[in-house]
Every structure is written in structure tokens, then in C-alpha cells.
Design a protein around this motif. Structure first.
Motif, PDB file in Angstrom:
ATOM      1  N   VAL A  48      61.958  36.271  73.483  1.00  0.00           N
ATOM      2  CA  VAL A  48      62.741  35.659  72.429  1.00  0.00           C
ATOM      3  C   VAL A  48      64.095  35.186  72.929  1.00  0.00           C
ATOM      4  CG1 VAL A  48      63.901  36.093  70.253  1.00  0.00           C
ATOM      5  CG2 VAL A  48      61.591  36.906  70.598  1.00  0.00           C
ATOM      6  N   VAL A  49      64.836  36.031  73.640  1.00  0.00           N
ATOM      7  CA  VAL A  49      66.155  35.648  74.094  1.00  0.00           C
ATOM      8  C   VAL A  49      66.029  35.030  75.476  1.00  0.00           C
ATOM      9  CG1 VAL A  49      68.482  36.438  74.622  1.00  0.00           C
ATOM     10  CG2 VAL A  49      67.172  37.537  72.809  1.00  0.00           C
ATOM     11  N   ASN A 241      56.855  32.923  68.829  1.00  0.00           N
ATOM     12  CA  ASN A 241      56.438  33.932  69.797  1.00  0.00           C
ATOM     13  C   ASN A 241      54.943  34.184  69.814  1.00  0.00           C
ATOM     14  OD1 ASN A 241      59.113  34.370  70.596  1.00  0.00           O
ATOM     15  ND2 ASN A 241      59.431  35.768  68.868  1.00  0.00           N
ATOM     16  N   GLN A 252      61.497  33.482  66.317  1.00  0.00           N
ATOM     17  CA  GLN A 252      62.929  33.750  66.390  1.00  0.00           C
ATOM     18  C   GLN A 252      63.631  32.742  65.495  1.00  0.00           C
ATOM     19  OE1 GLN A 252      64.569  33.166  70.282  1.00  0.00           O
ATOM     20  NE2 GLN A 252      66.684  33.354  69.602  1.00  0.00           N
ATOM     21  N   SER A 255      70.079  33.203  67.167  1.00  0.00           N
ATOM     22  CA  SER A 255      70.439  33.737  68.472  1.00  0.00           C
ATOM     23  C   SER A 255      71.948  33.832  68.570  1.00  0.00           C
ATOM     24  CB  SER A 255      69.899  32.825  69.587  1.00  0.00           C
ATOM     25  OG  SER A 255      70.250  33.311  70.854  1.00  0.00           O
ATOM     26  N   SER A 260      69.253  38.618  68.980  1.00  0.00           N
ATOM     27  CA  SER A 260      68.542  37.590  68.224  1.00  0.00           C
ATOM     28  C   SER A 260      67.918  38.220  66.987  1.00  0.00           C
ATOM     29  CB  SER A 260      67.451  36.951  69.090  1.00  0.00           C
ATOM     30  OG  SER A 260      66.481  37.923  69.439  1.00  0.00           O
ATOM     31  N   CYS A 278      66.859  42.023  62.808  1.00  0.00           N
ATOM     32  CA  CYS A 278      67.714  41.762  63.968  1.00  0.00           C
ATOM     33  C   CYS A 278      67.715  42.957  64.906  1.00  0.00           C
ATOM     34  CB  CYS A 278      69.142  41.449  63.525  1.00  0.00           C
ATOM     35  SG  CYS A 278      69.285  39.952  62.508  1.00  0.00           S
ATOM     36  N   SER A 280      64.958  44.042  66.531  1.00  0.00           N
ATOM     37  CA  SER A 280      63.887  43.953  67.509  1.00  0.00           C
ATOM     38  C   SER A 280      63.479  42.509  67.694  1.00  0.00           C
ATOM     39  CB  SER A 280      62.674  44.769  67.055  1.00  0.00           C
ATOM     40  OG  SER A 280      61.599  44.655  67.959  1.00  0.00           O
ATOM     41  N   GLN A 281      63.092  42.135  68.922  1.00  0.00           N
ATOM     42  CA  GLN A 281      62.307  40.937  69.105  1.00  0.00           C
ATOM     43  C   GLN A 281      60.926  41.215  68.512  1.00  0.00           C
ATOM     44  OE1 GLN A 281      62.188  39.067  72.986  1.00  0.00           O
ATOM     45  NE2 GLN A 281      63.990  40.209  73.652  1.00  0.00           N
ATOM     46  N   LEU A 283      57.130  40.144  68.582  1.00  0.00           N
ATOM     47  CA  LEU A 283      56.294  39.429  69.532  1.00  0.00           C
ATOM     48  C   LEU A 283      54.832  39.373  69.102  1.00  0.00           C
ATOM     49  CD1 LEU A 283      57.988  40.814  72.782  1.00  0.00           C
ATOM     50  CD2 LEU A 283      58.472  38.686  71.564  1.00  0.00           C
ATOM     51  N   GLY A 294      57.017  44.804  69.567  1.00  0.00           N
ATOM     52  CA  GLY A 294      58.421  44.422  69.616  1.00  0.00           C
ATOM     53  C   GLY A 294      59.101  44.948  70.861  1.00  0.00           C
ATOM     54  N   PRO A 297      66.151  43.328  71.107  1.00  0.00           N
ATOM     55  CA  PRO A 297      66.535  41.984  70.672  1.00  0.00           C
ATOM     56  C   PRO A 297      67.509  41.298  71.623  1.00  0.00           C
ATOM     57  CG  PRO A 297      67.735  43.613  69.408  1.00  0.00           C
ATOM     58  CD  PRO A 297      66.728  44.366  70.235  1.00  0.00           C
TER      59      PRO A 297
END
Length: 384
Positions: A48-49, A241, A252, A255, A260, A278, A280-281, A283, A294, A297
Motif C-alpha cells: 500500500v505505501v 490491493n 488504499q 496516504s 496510509s 488507518c 493497517s494496510q 491486502l 493486513g 500501515p
């Protein structure tokens, strides 16, 4: 495809859906056998980031001196191993070996492949190239018969039987062992593949759903489907994702310097929020859609120090922490309730399985190695 998707399409169309009637000249079905091909493990679970997290497409060639895979005589195929429920490439001092989710193994014709898919009797294997791009080799009987020059990532369908790729001249292709090669024509040179779902028959609407995104985090990801060739699955999203049957996607949506935000969204509901977080990413989506994988983040260093499982409310139900190491973000679901990831810890590589009940186990390894040379390239391919 999932029952819900089939139901939705049957309600929309009384006859099998012809993509030509939707996209006009945007797609031309071609069955020429230049290659029913392509592989790669770079697909749906993009980080994500976009900072300093290892990309499987950019993994250097394996040079470790300790062998991970013993050379195999082409006349004596590798013996089957345990059925782990996910597909991975094992890299060592000899040729790379593709391990399928049912435990069967196929030796590839070289050491540098980092992902592959099986399309009938053909194997499509991905490797990085020196120019920072990639190539997909069509392999038959351990010999390369055709090569595609591609710009990664490529996307593999959840059942592991269809691959989408973008060639170096910007043509979006879908390749399937039965349907052959099918072209969506040229795409924006700035667009890259994010995910693909479907059974690979692009003459039916249910068969082909490519998702694309942009790396600038300014333009929205888009999907090619019955609503048009540039449908926004999550309006306002920055990156997509994963996509799954049941109309679910993870994306996402913002950012910043400290992380993110994103979540799980319902495509059928026009991008309706299932949950956002916000913390966790968000996925890879589980096969049933009840859970998502996840991780941290905030992306920094070689990779995050944990991976986790979230439920449909966004609550974390399980986590695997890594001490003195990091997670190589190539997550895959091995069944409805277990996610796996490659982990580097204490100068060793292993693949760890984490369940929704919080229990974890090492299912591959450990193998001695360095941070940049992951011998276990998890490619996904859940077929349950």
C-alpha cells in the motif's frame, strides 16, 4: 467465479455476455498461439505505501551457495510434496522449482524465475530483466518456446489458471490454457495491473475482470467490466490491493508521511464501505470474503515486522510478529482461514501460516540466507 457474481450477471443478461458489445474496439479476441502464457507473483497484493518495501519483480537473481533445490534430471520429474494449499517458487543453486498447491512440482528451465502459473500443459514463468522490466517465458517440457517482454506486475486469477499482462508496447493481454490469448488492446502507458478475477474466457462477462491502477497515487484505479472499460471500483481510491469474487476489493484511499488508510469495499454497491481503517494496510481477501490479510500501515525499511488477519469489521483477530527480521509482502491464503507469508528472521527464511484463531506454524524452512535472496516466492493460487 463465485455464486454471487454469477447470479448478478444472470440478472443483467439473459444470454452469455459478449465483451465486444460493451467495449467495441477496445477489445479484440484473438486466439493465435503466440503464447498462452505469463506468470508472476506480483499480482494482487501490491504494497500500500509505496516506499522501500521489496517488490518480488525486483528480487535479485539467487546466488546463495547453500542449495535450496537440488538439480533435477528432466527425465525424472520432482517427486510430489505435501499439499500446502498455495503455490510457490523455490529458488536455490540449481533451476527454480514450481511447487503447486496440490504438492506437485515442476522444474523450470533456469534459476531466476520468481513466479509462475500453469495453463493446461504449459507453464508461464516470470523473471525480472536487467532493464528493470520483466519477461514471461512460455515453457513446455522444460524448454522456453516463447517469450513476452512485459512491464510488471502481471496478475494471476484466484484459481491460478489465467494470467493478465501488459506487454512492453502497452497491450493488455489475458491468457488462458483453453481460451488462448485475448487482447484488450493498448492501455495507458502509465497504467499497471493490480488484480484479475475470472475464469479466463473473455467472451463472457464473468470470465474477465482486469483491474488497473496508477503509480502516482493521484488517478483512481479502474476495472474493465460490463459497465464500461474504465469503471471505478472504489471512487476516490489511490491504489487497489486485491479483488475477489463476491464483488469485494481492498484499496488504499489516503496516504501521508505517517502511514496510509484504506479498507474493504463492495463493488456491487458502487464502492460502498465494508470497513475502513488507518491501523493497517488491507491486502489479500480470503476465499470466502470473511477475512482480509493486513500489515503495518507505514512501509519502511526492508519490510514490515508483522502480518495480520482482520475480520469484516476491520478488527484484528490474529497477528504474527517478527523479531530481528521482516515480512516479505507476498501474502496468500492457503484456505478459508489461513494466510501465509515469507518471513526473514535470524538470518533464515521460512514461510509461516497464520490462522484466524491466532495459531501459527512454519510450513516451509527455515533456510539460511540473506535479506535480499528469498528462496520461497509465494505466488498464491488458492483453488479450493
Amino acid at each position: 467465479m463465485g455464486d454471487e457474481l454469477e447470479r448478478r450477471v444472470r440478472n443483467l443478461h439473459e444470454a452469455p455476455f459478449d465483451l465486444d458489445s460493451v467495449k467495441g474496439t477496445a477489445m479484440k479476441i484473438r486466439t493465435k498461439r503466440r503464447a498462452a502464457v505469463a506468470g508472476g507473483l506480483l499480482a494482487a497484493a501490491a504494497v500500500v505505501v509505496p516506499i522501500a518495501v521489496i517488490d518480488p519483480a525486483q528480487t535479485p537473481s539467487q546466488t546463495a551457495t547453500d542449495p535450496v533445490v537440488d538439480p533435477v534430471d528432466p527425465e525424472d520429474p520432482p517427486a510430489a510434496g505435501p499439499a500446502l494449499g498455495f503455490t510457490y517458487i523455490e529458488m536455490g543453486s540449481g533451476n527454480a522449482v514450481l511447487h503447486l498447491d496440490d504438492g506437485s512440482r515442476i522444474e523450470l528451465p533456469g534459476p531466476d524465475y520468481t513466479g509462475a502459473a500453469v495453463l493446461g500443459d504449459q507453464v508461464a514463468a516470470f523473471r525480472s530483466t536487467e532493464d528493470g522490466q520483466g519477461a514471461v517465458d512460455l515453457v513446455e517440457d522444460q524448454a522456453v518456446t516463447t517469450t513476452y517482454e512485459v512491464r510488471p506486475p502481471v496478475a494471476i486469477a484466484p484459481d491460478g489458471r489465467t494470467i493478465a499482462l501488459i506487454t512492453d508496447d502497452d497491450e493488455l493481454l489475458v491468457l488462458n490454457g483453453e481460451a488462448g490469448e485475448q487482447s484488450f488492446g493498448a492501455v495507458d502507458p502509465d497504467a499497471v495491473l493490480a488484480a484479475f478475477i475470472g475464469n479466463g474466457d473473455c467472451s463472457l462477462e464473468t470470465g474477465c475482470h482486469p483491474f488497473l491502477e496508477y503509480g502516482d497515487l493521484e488517478r483512481e484505479p479502474f476495472e474493465v467490466n460490463y459497465e464500461g472499460p474504465d469503471t471505478r471500483p472504489v471512487p476516490g481510491a489511490l491504489r487497489l490491493n486485491d479483488a475477489a469474487d463476491g464483488f469485494l476489493v481492498t484499496a488504499q484511499v489516503s496516504s501521508s508521511d505517517i502511514g496510509s488508510c484504506g479498507g474493504l469495499y463492495d463493488r456491487e454497491g458502487g464502492g460502498a464501505v465494508v470497513f475502513e481503517t488507518c491501523d493497517s494496510q488491507v491486502l489479500d481477501i480470503s476465499p470466502t470474503g470473511d477475512f482480509v490479510a493486513g500489515t503495518d500501515p507505514y512501509g519502511d525499511g526492508l519490510g514490515p515486522t508483522y502480518f495480520s488477519i482482520l475480520d469484516r469489521t476491520g478488527d484484528e483477530v490474529a497477528r504474527y510478529e517478527v523479531e530481528r527480521g521482516f515480512v516479505y509482502v507476498d501474502l496468500a491464503w492457503s484456505d478459508d482461514t489461513h494466510v501465509v507469508a515469507s518471513v526473514y528472521q535470524d538470518a533464515q527464511w521460512r514461510v509461516v501460516s497464520l490462522g484466524v484463531d491466532g495459531a501459527s506454524e512454519v510450513v516451509l524452512g527455515p533456510v539460511d540466507g540473506t535479506e535480499m535472496l528469498n528462496p520461497f516466492q509465494v505466488t498464491g493460487g488458492y483453488t479450493g
